[in-house]
Design a protein around this motif. Structure first.
Motif, PDB file in Angstrom:
ATOM      1  N   GLN A  52       4.397  -3.123   6.521  1.00 36.82           N
ATOM      2  CA  GLN A  52       4.899  -3.489   5.199  1.00 36.82           C
ATOM      3  C   GLN A  52       6.198  -4.272   5.307  1.00 36.82           C
ATOM      4  N   GLU A  53       7.095  -3.815   6.156  1.00 44.69           N
ATOM      5  CA  GLU A  53       8.371  -4.512   6.337  1.00 44.69           C
ATOM      6  C   GLU A  53       8.165  -5.892   6.950  1.00 44.69           C
ATOM      7  N   GLN A  54       7.231  -5.997   7.889  1.00 49.07           N
ATOM      8  CA  GLN A  54       6.926  -7.304   8.471  1.00 49.07           C
ATOM      9  C   GLN A  54       6.361  -8.247   7.420  1.00 49.07           C
TER      10      GLN A  54
ATOM     11  N   VAL B 151      10.082  -9.105  -4.071  1.00 48.04           N
ATOM     12  CA  VAL B 151      10.420  -9.994  -2.955  1.00 48.04           C
ATOM     13  C   VAL B 151      10.497 -11.430  -3.447  1.00 48.04           C
ATOM     14  N   LEU B 152       9.525 -11.841  -4.241  1.00 50.24           N
ATOM     15  CA  LEU B 152       9.492 -13.211  -4.759  1.00 50.24           C
ATOM     16  C   LEU B 152      10.666 -13.473  -5.688  1.00 50.24           C
TER      17      LEU B 152
ATOM     18  N   THR C  47       2.566  -3.049  -2.727  1.00 50.11           N
ATOM     19  CA  THR C  47       2.053  -3.100  -4.091  1.00 50.11           C
ATOM     20  C   THR C  47       2.391  -4.452  -4.702  1.00 50.11           C
ATOM     21  N   VAL C  48       1.742  -4.751  -5.808  1.00 48.26           N
ATOM     22  CA  VAL C  48       1.991  -6.013  -6.495  1.00 48.26           C
ATOM     23  C   VAL C  48       3.445  -6.069  -6.963  1.00 48.26           C
ATOM     24  N   ASN C  49       3.974  -4.948  -7.426  1.00 44.19           N
ATOM     25  CA  ASN C  49       5.370  -4.912  -7.882  1.00 44.19           C
ATOM     26  C   ASN C  49       6.352  -5.136  -6.732  1.00 44.19           C
TER      27      ASN C  49
ATOM     28  N   ALA D 299      -0.072 -14.956   3.330  1.00 43.75           N
ATOM     29  CA  ALA D 299       0.878 -13.863   3.554  1.00 43.75           C
ATOM     30  C   ALA D 299       0.851 -12.852   2.410  1.00 43.75           C
ATOM     31  N   LEU D 300       0.638 -13.331   1.185  1.00 43.74           N
ATOM     32  CA  LEU D 300       0.541 -12.410   0.053  1.00 43.74           C
ATOM     33  C   LEU D 300      -0.679 -11.509   0.190  1.00 43.74           C
TER      34      LEU D 300
END
Length: 84
Positions: A38-40, A77-78, A70-72, A60-61
């Motif tokens: 997840q962090e990567q 991040v975005l 999760t989507v949230n 990547a998404l």
């Protein structure tokens, strides 16, 4: 003469208190930690968002979702890397 004795005594007391005070620095952990999937994915998504590579970002998404983001979380991040 009396002033030199007082200054010398103060200097000795400061030196003693300085060297006898134990250091309270944080100890470094000896184990090497690696990032989980997840962090990567967060790093990859944020880097591709910052560079603007939309083709690789789409992949990547999807990978991030497969790795358990999760989507949230992806949205956050975005949002945080959009300005860069």
């Amino acid at each position: 003469m009396k002033q030199f004795k007082i200054i010398g005594l103060i200097a000795i007391l400061i030196a003693i208190s300085w060297f006898t005070n134990p250091l309270k620095a944080q100890q470094m952990a000896l184990t090497t930690k690696s990032l989980n999937l997840q962090e990567q994915s967060i790093i990859t998504i944020s880097a591709l968002t910052a560079t603007g590579d939309l083709n690789k970002l789409k992949t990547a998404l999807n990978t991030g979702l497969e790795n358990g983001l999760t989507v949230n979380e992806i949205k956050e991040v975005l949002v945080h890397t959009y300005a860069y």
